[in-house]
Design an enzyme around this catalytic site. Sequence first.
Site, short mmCIF file in Angstrom:
data_model
loop_
_atom_site.label_atom_id
_atom_site.label_comp_id
_atom_site.label_asym_id
_atom_site.label_seq_id
_atom_site.Cartn_x
_atom_site.Cartn_y
_atom_site.Cartn_z
CE LYS A 1 -4.43 -1.73 0.76
NZ LYS A 1 -5.42 -2.13 1.73
NE ARG B 1 -7.93 -8.15 0.10
CZ ARG B 1 -7.40 -7.53 -0.95
NH1 ARG B 1 -6.34 -6.78 -0.79
NH2 ARG B 1 -7.95 -7.66 -2.14
#
Length: 285
Positions: free
Chosen positions: A222, A256
Site C-alpha cells: 500500500k 490480506r
Amino acid sequence: MLWRCRDRDVDLSSRTLVMGVVNVTPDSFSDGGRYAAPDAALAHARRLRAEGAGVLDLGGESTRPGSQPVPDDEQWRRIGPVVETLAQEGDALISVDTASAAVAERALAAGAHIVNDVTALGDPAMAAVVAGAGAGLVLMHMRGTPADMQRDPRYTDAAAEVAAFLAQRFEITAEAGIASEQVAFDPGIGFGKAARHSLELLARLDALVALGRPVLVGVSRKSFIGQILDLPVDQRLEGSLAAAAVAVFLGARIIRAHDVGATVRAVRIAEALREARQTTHPAQA
Ligand code: HH2
C-alpha cells in the site's frame, strides 16, 4: 477465537490466517491485468494455496483510489468461473471481494464462504444475503468512495472514529440476523486515509481488537509504505512484511496479502512473539 464461515469454523486463536489476493481485474493497483484471464487467476490461486494461504480473496473490481464501480454482470463474468472451479475442487476457503449484494449472492450460491465488503454493508441488500447463507463477513472502514476517498481525508481521532463506525455496523449485522461469530473487522488501510492515518490505525490496533471479533489487516504494497520508503509498488515487500508482522503482534488475526509465502513466514514469527508476551505478561495480551 472462531470465525464462522458457512460450514467452516475457522480457528484463529493461535494461527494467523493469511488471505491471498486474487485480483481478476485489468486495473488493480499492484497487479492489474496479470490474472485477468480465468486460467491465469486459477493458476495464481492454486499457487497462493500452495504457499500457505488459508483463504483466497477473489475480486472483480479494483477499489484503488480514483477507480469507478464495475457493473455486477462484469464482476461476475470475471470472478464467476474462478469461484466455481475452486469451489468444485473443494478444499479452499473462498472469499469474494465485492460491495455488491447481487455478486455476493451469486458467489455464495457457487460455493464461496466469505463476503469481503469494503463498504461495510453499503448495499442495503447485503446483510440479508450474508445472513441467509451464514457466510463469514468482513466489515471494512472506508471514508468516502474509491473515486474520492484520497481527497484530503480528515479525522480528529482516527482509531476511535474507525472503531465507532465498525461497532455501529456490527449492530446492524445483529439486527439483520448475522451471528457475531460470522463477523470480522478491518480498519481499511489506505481507504480514505492519509499515510499518517494508516500508521495511527495500525499503531492503535488495540482499539479494534477490543471489539472482540477477529481483526483483518490489508497493508500489502500500500501507498503509505511507498511514501515512507519512497519506493514504487513492486518494491514494497519488506515494508509490507514489517507492517503485517506488527499488526499480528498487536492482535490482527487475518492478514490480506499478495506475497503469501513471505507473509506466512513473517507472521509465524510475529504470532510466536505475541504468544510469548501473553505467557509472560498476560495482562498486556
Ligand atoms: N485492500 C484492497 C482491496 N480489498 N479488502 C479488505 N478487507 N481490506 C483491504 O485492505 C483491502 C481489501 C486493495 O488491494 P488490491 O485488491 O490489491 O487492489 P485493488 O483494489 O486495486 O484491486
